[in-house]
Design an enzyme around this catalytic site. Structure first.
Site, short mmCIF file in Angstrom:
data_model
loop_
_atom_site.label_atom_id
_atom_site.label_comp_id
_atom_site.label_asym_id
_atom_site.label_seq_id
_atom_site.Cartn_x
_atom_site.Cartn_y
_atom_site.Cartn_z
N HIS A 144 16.85 26.96 68.24
CA HIS A 144 17.65 26.34 67.29
C HIS A 144 19.11 26.08 68.27
O HIS A 144 19.70 26.72 69.06
CB HIS A 144 18.28 27.22 66.39
CG HIS A 144 19.27 26.38 65.20
ND1 HIS A 144 19.03 25.12 65.03
CD2 HIS A 144 20.41 26.99 64.79
CE1 HIS A 144 20.14 24.85 63.98
NE2 HIS A 144 20.92 25.66 64.38
N ASN B 142 23.67 18.79 66.12
CA ASN B 142 22.80 19.73 65.60
C ASN B 142 22.14 18.87 64.50
O ASN B 142 22.85 18.58 63.44
CB ASN B 142 23.68 21.13 65.00
CG ASN B 142 23.01 21.95 64.20
OD1 ASN B 142 21.81 21.75 64.29
ND2 ASN B 142 23.55 22.88 63.59
N CYS C 238 19.14 26.51 58.58
CA CYS C 238 18.80 25.50 59.63
C CYS C 238 17.19 25.92 59.91
O CYS C 238 16.81 25.46 60.64
CB CYS C 238 19.57 25.59 60.84
SG CYS C 238 21.03 24.77 60.62
N ASP D 251 41.70 17.56 71.52
CA ASP D 251 41.38 17.25 72.99
C ASP D 251 39.65 16.82 73.08
O ASP D 251 39.06 17.79 73.12
CB ASP D 251 41.57 18.33 73.84
CG ASP D 251 41.66 18.03 75.47
OD1 ASP D 251 40.61 17.17 75.72
OD2 ASP D 251 42.27 18.42 76.15
N GLU E 184 18.93 21.41 54.12
CA GLU E 184 19.70 21.89 53.33
C GLU E 184 20.95 20.61 52.97
O GLU E 184 21.95 20.83 52.18
CB GLU E 184 21.16 22.73 54.11
CG GLU E 184 21.56 22.15 55.45
CD GLU E 184 23.07 21.94 55.35
OE1 GLU E 184 23.44 20.93 54.88
OE2 GLU E 184 23.82 22.88 55.42
N SER F 39 21.28 30.26 59.28
CA SER F 39 22.27 31.01 58.80
C SER F 39 21.92 31.83 57.69
O SER F 39 21.16 31.30 56.69
CB SER F 39 23.57 30.29 58.68
OG SER F 39 24.09 29.79 59.88
N THR G 117 29.43 33.77 63.48
CA THR G 117 28.37 32.86 63.55
C THR G 117 27.52 33.08 64.82
O THR G 117 26.34 32.74 65.16
CB THR G 117 28.67 31.59 63.43
OG1 THR G 117 29.26 31.02 64.55
CG2 THR G 117 29.06 31.06 62.34
N THR H 185 29.52 18.44 65.44
CA THR H 185 28.12 18.70 65.75
C THR H 185 27.25 18.41 64.43
O THR H 185 26.00 18.29 64.91
CB THR H 185 27.98 20.46 66.03
OG1 THR H 185 28.23 21.10 65.07
CG2 THR H 185 28.80 20.59 67.29
N ARG I 157 33.68 33.01 64.61
CA ARG I 157 32.97 33.56 65.82
C ARG I 157 31.90 34.64 65.36
O ARG I 157 30.80 34.92 66.25
CB ARG I 157 33.93 34.16 66.57
CG ARG I 157 34.59 33.32 67.40
CD ARG I 157 35.55 34.03 68.45
NE ARG I 157 34.99 35.25 69.18
CZ ARG I 157 35.76 36.29 69.35
NH1 ARG I 157 37.09 36.35 69.61
NH2 ARG I 157 35.01 37.12 70.16
#
Lengths: 356, 389, 134
Positions: free
Chosen positions: A244, A276, A122, A38, A90, A306, A211, A163, A209
């Site tokens: 970020h 992103n 990042c 969606d 990266e 990360s 993250t 993203t 999640r």
């Protein structure tokens, strides 16, 4: 040596900045349609409408060069005075062979200088900023250039694909004619496996999640708060904030938790239109603030990588900004210059089609 | 030429069919053409004093160099041999060099063979890469350029200056296919229309696949000798009266004009001057139509039509078989086929056949002077040769 | 493929990355690519000169049948650019959205792009391409 009381010769900061974002875009809707998802709901939930896609002849090296050239248009320094170049990414085109040397050669900064590629998800770009500040402050180099660039890949159909964008941002750092003076920096780091990509793997993996709270928020907020405490300022002293932006939601929540109003973050929120940009994300946010900031304003920039860690910086914009701001295209030039792609062409651009 | 000698006799010729000759190797092709030419001249192998091999790319097409020796070996010749490379002009330059050997009195009899074996590549991009080696490899090919792209740039520049239409350009290919239908050795004997040409897939805008040459295998050979001994082999020898070569910068961007190939005019003018003739004296011409636009630029450079009139002249039939000045009666590079190194020699053979009334259905009447124009790449090297009885 | 000769491409880095050419100290003629001898003056005294990369479009085409190594970029725009110093170069034209706007005479700026790559394992070669300023 005679003690120099002129602060312009002791303080470090930003002399020039440059942004580059590839012109191609794919909309969240288009990706969602491909995977029978969606689109409008997805777009709303991540607060991203489209993301930047590199051209077939663009990669982290070319984007870095374009961003650095823009930064040099503003810094007005001689390339031979550049003592260090760090490319944080990266998505370096080579696993072994530095991107930074090509960037250095392409701006005429070689050979008496140091160069290296950095990787910290990042936040590799801001890690380069810290290194340049350190070298410049200790007078080991005159100027350093820190670049954050990524052409990030998301696994087809994965949440990340909506993203993972592309873009680059470069800062010329050192002493001299500063457009923004560094007030302080602070980092917060721990071993937190929220997102990774193994050697040789095409796409990264993430811990869903996980993250969020223990990763992005914990590190971002700790770094921001640590910095404010370190330099003795309150949230209300921050005029502009760049965080970020892995999606369009996280930075808004984080700003709220820091007690900094949305309006102070808004100018930095490029993620909505370009996705992103990974190592470049918080830096492009900082750059867009510089596009608009008035002298005297305080900008706080907090990256997040990360793995995990955050680097926080506080800058105060100087009068010099007005002199250099218009010497290169601003961030909006690149945000607005766009050509939409369908999923098939996007797949070709991102080499998701197996050809051999 | 040497004032003591104003011509070279061509006493024998032969060529293979041009096209997809998968079953024949490069040595087979040259052996067939050379043997045919020697038989045609009535010359024994042992009488050959030197062999000149024109070849553009055996190294890149086949991984074979040292071609002079290879061709001599495969053709049963035990003589000195030379390989000459000047891209598309390789065969024509080989003929010039051979004639120099005879003019100086260094040798009396020479064999010239032009050859190319191109059909071993299976991918179009491989062929484009090989063809692109005739350009400046660093500053054109590595920048993404191809041979067709360079001609496309010339086409567009020419069209902006003189108003060339797509149909005028396409007519070059249509005419040359018409002529090839009457040439048993031609690669493409099918009739095509301007619509076919312009509707074919694009090589480089505006040039389509049907405006260029396909890969081709083939060899063509000549036997040359000093004029004073010619009549013992051929009672009515045809003579090479002059062969001129001129230069233009290799890369297109280093030339002053994109709408003409200056080297063609330079070479042609010096030949006309030496022979004291003018373009009006030319009865037939074989030109290097590697792409349609090249024929238009060639006929202008040779002075056969006015500058800027090449397209109009073509569509009006001036260069057709029954026109004022038939051009590429053989079918040209386009339809006879363009095994690169062989083309310069095959052009001479068409002129010889026309002079000797052996051109069958494509025979042109009353030939005074014949002319061939060959070039390397985009015309960095141009050779213009003049033939008469 | 010869295009991917490592040492040869290394030799060309400054020309391709930075448009480094040279200028004759005698007749002041600009050279790109750089030369060892100004053959007009027959001297080897030339000063290094970095071209600005600003120029104008002379002519262009769109290549559909590309050479090996360019397949992914096909069809590609390619043309001749006259640099503001008067020297002409051939280059790919990048960032073309609407080719009806590619009219000879329009301004161009050289940008930094990947030129080609040696398969998935070999070296990457970078250099200039022209971006139309429309």
């Amino acid at each position: 040596m005679e003690q120099n009381k002129d602060t312009s010769l002791t303080k470090v900061g930003i002399l020039g900045y440059g942004v580059y974002i590839p012109k191609y875009r794919i909309s969240v809707n288009e990706i969602a349609n491909t995977w029978s998802d969606d689109g409008p709901l997805m777009s709303k939930s991540i607060n991203v409408t489209e993301k930047a896609v590199p051209a077939l002849d663009e990669d982290t090296i070319t984007i870095s060069v374009m961003a650095v050239r823009n930064s040099l248009l503003r810094a007005n320094i001689s390339p031979v005075d550049i003592g260090a170049i760090y490319v944080g990414s990266e998505s370096h085109p080579y696993a072994v062979k530095p991107s930074a040397v090509t960037v250095a050669e392409a701006i005429g900064a070689t050979p008496v200088m140091t160069a290296s590629d950095l990787e910290f998800a990042c936040k590799a770009g801001t890690a380069g900023m810290q290194m340049c500040f350190g070298l410049a402050k200790s007078d080991e180099i005159k100027y350093g250039i820190a670049i954050g660039t990524d052409t990030a890949q998301g696994r087809p159909g994965d949440q990340l694909e909506y993203t993972a964008g592309a873009g680059g941002c470069a800062f010329v750092l050192g002493k001299g004619k500063l457009i923004a003076e560094l007030e302080g920096m602070y980092s917060y780091t721990s071993d937190t496996p929220d997102f990774w990509r193994r050697e040789g793997a095409t796409y990264p993996s993430h811990a869903g999640r996980f993250t969020g709270e223990p990763s992005y928020f914990k590190h971002t907020l700790s770094a921001a708060q640590g910095l404010m405490q370190k330099i003795g300022i309150k949230a209300s002293d921050v005029d502009r904030l760049s965080l970020h932006q892995p999606n369009g939601r996280f930075p808004i929540s984080a700003a709220k938790k820091l007690g900094i109003p949305y309006e102070k973050l808004e100018d930095a929120l490029c993620v909505v239109k370009v996705g992103n940009t990974y190592s470049a994300a918080s830096m492009i946010g900082l750059a867009r603030h510089l596009d608009k900031a008035k002298p005297g304003e305080r900008i706080m920039c907090v990256s997040y990588g990360s793995g995990a860690g955050s680097d926080a910086f506080s800058f105060v914009v100087t009068d010099e900004i007005e002199e250099v701001r218009n010497n290169a295209p601003d961030t909006d030039y690149y945000i607005n210059k766009k050509e939409m792609l369908n999923y098939a062409i996007y797949a070709k651009h991102r080499r998701k089609i197996k050809m051999d | 030429m040497n004032p003591l000698m104003d011509k070279i006799a061509i006493i024998g010729y032969d060529m293979t069919k041009f096209g997809d000759l998968y079953h024949l190797g490069l040595g087979d092709l040259t052996s067939l053409a050379i043997t045919g030419a020697l038989n045609n001249a009535g010359l024994d192998r042992s009488e050959v004093e030197a062999l000149y091999v024109g070849n553009a790319g055996s190294g890149k097409f086949l991984g074979q160099e040292h071609l002079g020796c290879l061709v001599a070996t495969e053709s049963g010749l035990d003589c000195q041999s030379f390989r000459i490379e000047a891209s598309g002009a390789s065969g024509a330059v080989a003929m010039r060099i051979a004639s120099h050997g005879i003019l100086t009195g260094y040798i009396d009899k020479a064999v010239v063979v032009g050859v190319e074996k191109m059909t071993s590549f299976s991918k179009s991009s491989d062929t484009q890469t090989a063809l692109s080696t005739s350009l400046d490899s660093i500053w054109e090919s590595a920048m993404g350029g191809t041979l067709a792209a360079s001609f496309a740039l010339m086409t567009k520049a020419y069209a902006r200056k003189y108003g060339l239409t797509d149909e005028q350009r396409a007519q070059v290919a249509v005419k040359n296919h018409n002529n090839a239908q009457k040439n048993p050795r031609a690669q493409f004997k099918n009739k095509i229309t301007a619509k076919n040409v312009l509707g074919a897939k694009m090589l480089a805008d505006p040039l389509t696949l049907f405006e260029g040459c396909a890969s081709s295998d083939g060899a063509a050979a000549l036997v040359l000798c000093a004029p004073e001994i010619a009549e013992s082999y051929d009672s009515e020898p045809i003579y090479l009266r002059a062969s001129k070569q001129a230069h233009a910068p290799l890369a297109l961007q280093r030339r002053e004009s994109l709408s003409e190939i200056q080297s063609i005019k330079k070479a042609a003018d010096s030949g006309y001057k030496q022979l004291n003739i003018s373009p009006k004296d030319i009865s037939i011409a074989e030109v290097h139509d590697v792409l349609t636009i090249a024929e238009i630029l060639a006929i202008e450079g040779l002075g056969l039509v006015e500058l800027g009139q090449g397209g109009i002249a073509t569509i009006e039939g001036k260069t057709a078989l029954d026109g004022d000045i038939p051009v590429n009666t053989s079918g040209g590079l386009k339809a006879r086929g363009h095994p690169i190194g062989a083309s310069g020699v095959a052009q001479a053979i068409e002129i010889l056949e026309q002079f000797k009334n052996k051109a069958g259905d494509r025979q042109v009447k009353e030939i005074n002077w014949g002319i061939t124009q060959s070039m390397g790449g985009t015309g960095g090297t141009s050779v213009v040769s003049y033939y008469s009885r | 493929m010869s295009r991917n000769l490592v040492a040869e491409n290394w030799r060309l880095e400054r020309s391709r990355y930075l448009l480094v050419g040279n200028k004759c100290t005698e007749c002041e003629k600009y050279y790109f690519p750089n030369v060892q001898i100004c053959t007009d003056c027959n001297i080897s005294k030339l000063d290094e000169y970095v071209f600005s990369g600003k120029g104008k479009l002379i002519e262009w085409t769109k290549i559909y049948e590309v050479a090996k190594g360019f397949e992914l970029f096909a069809p590609l725009y390619y043309g001749i650019i006259e640099l503001e110093e008067g020297v002409r170069v051939a280059a790919q034209i990048t960032e073309v959205t609407d080719d009806t706007k590619l009219i000879p005479g329009i301004k161009t700026q050289m940008v930094f792009r990947k030129l080609f790559e040696d398969g998935s394992q070999g070296v990457l070669t970078y250099g200039f391409k022209a971006e139309p300023q429309i």
